[in-house]
Scaffold this active site. Structure first.
Site, PDB file in Angstrom:
ATOM      1  N   SER A  59      -2.664  -4.797  -7.226  1.00 46.58           N
ATOM      2  CA  SER A  59      -1.614  -3.787  -7.153  1.00 46.58           C
ATOM      3  C   SER A  59      -1.823  -2.651  -8.168  1.00 46.58           C
ATOM      4  O   SER A  59      -2.792  -1.917  -8.081  1.00 46.58           O
ATOM      5  CB  SER A  59      -0.252  -4.468  -7.341  1.00 46.58           C
ATOM      6  OG  SER A  59       0.808  -3.622  -6.970  1.00 46.58           O
ATOM      7  N   ASP A  69     -13.056   6.516  -9.034  1.00 43.82           N
ATOM      8  CA  ASP A  69     -13.228   7.697  -8.190  1.00 43.82           C
ATOM      9  C   ASP A  69     -13.404   8.964  -9.014  1.00 43.82           C
ATOM     10  O   ASP A  69     -14.132   9.880  -8.619  1.00 43.82           O
ATOM     11  CB  ASP A  69     -12.030   7.861  -7.257  1.00 43.82           C
ATOM     12  CG  ASP A  69     -12.098   6.936  -6.043  1.00 43.82           C
ATOM     13  OD1 ASP A  69     -13.018   6.095  -6.004  1.00 43.82           O
ATOM     14  OD2 ASP A  69     -11.237   7.053  -5.155  1.00 43.82           O
ATOM     15  N   LYS A 101      -4.246  -5.715  -3.039  1.00 42.80           N
ATOM     16  CA  LYS A 101      -2.840  -5.430  -2.704  1.00 42.80           C
ATOM     17  C   LYS A 101      -2.596  -3.944  -2.943  1.00 42.80           C
ATOM     18  O   LYS A 101      -2.388  -3.505  -4.061  1.00 42.80           O
ATOM     19  CB  LYS A 101      -1.872  -6.254  -3.548  1.00 42.80           C
ATOM     20  CG  LYS A 101      -0.412  -5.984  -3.210  1.00 42.80           C
ATOM     21  CD  LYS A 101       0.536  -6.704  -4.143  1.00 42.80           C
ATOM     22  CE  LYS A 101       1.967  -6.320  -3.825  1.00 42.80           C
ATOM     23  NZ  LYS A 101       2.246  -4.900  -4.103  1.00 42.80           N
TER      24      LYS A 101
END
Length: 542
Positions: free
Chosen positions: A394, A405, A419
């Protein structure tokens, strides 16, 4: 970075129930009553009118109760007051036919309104398709409730039955949506706040045994002498073997000042040990830090709870003071981090970035929010590694995905849990709460975390032995999980079983994470930390 520049939470948005029409707790307009309230009132009436002894001859069968022409009516529910429907003493039918008639009248009047005996309908009564109105299903719920209350072998608790029906409805959505009764909601809130009444012991549930990982510093458990590796076999004299984790947590926690008895089995001691502890308010810290050789900052975030960002800034300040100079690199450890509050996680990620997207959320395919970093992060430069494993989930995956990224850090470890959904927390009357999946998370590049997880740049196998007694479960292994795109249940079935992980030496690591961080982790028992440290120091390159 100043605290007041943090991005507000998106995990628990303040949704107005009145705007949705489905979450409101408002009563029906004055002078009216809902079909369900009429049904429940009649359930009490018919229950009180039952004979003291029931026989097979008098048994009411479901077929006898099935209405033949019960269509929703446009008649006002106010016309269906129980007093208007109750048979008078002078004309009340008796015996089996009387009981049938009373219950049939209950069902017919409560949910048909305009229906009359003999299958005739009022000119105002028009059938409504089930997909157009939820009242047909609510009617079925109330019918079943009446049957259970009147015919079940033992008396039942109506509140428990209705709460169970709400739980079942929400549980049908996905594994992370849930209805939380008042006690469960209070426990959930204490977890996210990091404060609760308890004895201060961190445990691991495996093979139906409750093993102490470590007592929290300064807690009643530590002062009483409970040690890592102790096995809790009973709580207040009740055997804990096979008990669900949630039940154990509820039992361990409680009002500060109350007593609890833990029965412990300790290695090398022949007799069971009993510890009588007094619960206190436990404050759980979510950030641990250590200055490694070469002025490398090691920062471990156990969970994203209220105050995590402030704890991180405090830890960074302490490490800089200890280093007597600039920090040369950073290791951010998110292993075994189950997630938590999204506003805290975005504030943490912001400290390692100067600009760019941290994450975005989408609701039914449309972007509803995009959170970006601001200039001035506390650790915005320098070599950095993020450690993750199968239990990073999560909010922890959001941070790892953002830093990957944005090419701010190398990700080292095992693929994460996967998740990538947002649960909004909605308050309900009576202290209850609703945890409802409302959005999906996406990394800055548009990658969907849900059921996929974050893939590390450097894959590191767990440094403990394999054992089939313990299985690693990820989001994609959960029944009815939400796929990366589309509705629940649309993902293809996985035929392969989850990989099995194993027991490890409790004295050195927990799920591969070192209990005590060495100044120089190279070659230590925590293999992922060893690799990450060497990457930050420039000894090892990807």
């Amino acid at each position: 970075m100043p605290q007041d520049q943090r991005v507000p939470t998106v995990d628990a948005p303040s949704l107005d129930p009145a705007s949705t029409g489905s979450l409101t707790d408002r009563s029906p307009s004055e002078g009216t009553s809902s079909p369900l309230s009429v049904e429940l009132a009649w359930a009490e009436h018919t229950g009180s009118a039952r004979a003291s002894a029931n026989t097979d001859a008098d048994a009411v069968t479901p077929s006898a109760l099935a209405p033949s022409a019960l269509a929703p009516s446009t008649l006002a529910p106010s016309t269906l007051a129980p007093s208007a429907l109750a048979p008078s003493a002078a004309c009340a039918p008796r015996g089996r036919f009387g009981r049938w008639l009373r219950i049939s009248a209950l069902v017919a009047f409560a949910f048909a309104g305009g229906a009359v005996t003999g299958g005739a309908q009022s000119a105002l009564a028009k059938p409504v398709a089930a997909q157009e109105s939820p009242y047909a299903f609510l009617g079925q719920l109330a019918r079943v409730l009446v049957l259970v209350e009147n015919e079940y072998v033992e008396p039942v608790d109506r509140t428990r039955l209705l709460e169970g029906s709400i739980k079942g409805m929400v549980a049908e959505l996905d594994p992370h949506s849930s209805y939380l009764p008042a006690q469960d909601y209070s426990l959930f809130q204490s977890d996210t706040e990091g404060r609760f009444g308890g004895v201060g012991v961190e445990v691991d549930l495996r093979d139906e045994q409750v093993t102490v990982i470590a007592p929290i510093e300064g807690s009643p458990a530590e002062r009483a002498g409970i040690r890592p590796g102790d096995k809790i076999v009973a709580i207040d004299g009740e055997n804990v073997r096979g008990k669900p984790t949630d039940d154990l947590v509820k039992h361990m926690r409680g009002k500060p000042g109350t007593k609890i008895i833990l029965t412990i089995r300790r290695s090398g001691v022949s007799k069971l040990l009993n510890f009588t502890l007094v619960r206190e308010v436990i404050q759980v810290t979510s950030v641990a830090s250590e200055l490694l050789d070469g002025n490398v900052a090691y920062l471990r975030i156990k969970a994203f709870q209220s105050g995590t960002h402030a704890e991180l800034l405090k830890a960074i300040g302490a490490l800089r003071k200890q280093a007597s100079g600039p920090l040369k690199g950073t290791i951010l450890d998110l292993r075994n981090n189950p997630g938590g509050l999204v506003d805290e996680c975005s504030a943490v990620a912001d400290e390692f970035l100067t600009s760019g997207v941290i994450y975005s959320t989408r609701h039914r395919g449309k972007i509803v929010d995009e959170v970006s970093a601001k200039p001035g992060g506390a650790l915005k430069s320098g070599p950095m590694v993020v450690l993750v494993n199968e239990y990073s989930a999560s909010a922890a995956e959001l941070v790892a995905g953002a830093l990957k990224d944005q090419q701010r850090a190398k990700i080292v470890g095992a693929p994460t849990f996967g998740k990538g959904s947002v649960q909004s927390i909605l308050d309900l009357p009576g202290g209850a709460g609703l945890r409802l999946t409302t959005m999906r998370y996406y990394t800055p590049s548009g990658f969907a975390i849900q059921a996929k997880g974050i893939k590390p740049d450097v894959l590191v196998e767990a440094a403990y032995a394999r054992d089939t007694s313990f299985g690693v479960i990820r989001e994609r292994d959960l029944e009815n999980h939400l796929p990366a795109e589309g509705p629940p249940g649309s993902a293809p079935k996985k035929s392969s079983k989850p990989k099995s992980e194993a027991e490890e030496d409790l004295s050195e690591t927990h799920l591969g994470v070192a209990r005590k961080i060495p100044k120089n982790p190279t070659g230590g028992s925590d293999f992922a930390l060893s690799i990450g440290y060497q990457i930050v120091r420039g000894v090892m390159k990807k």
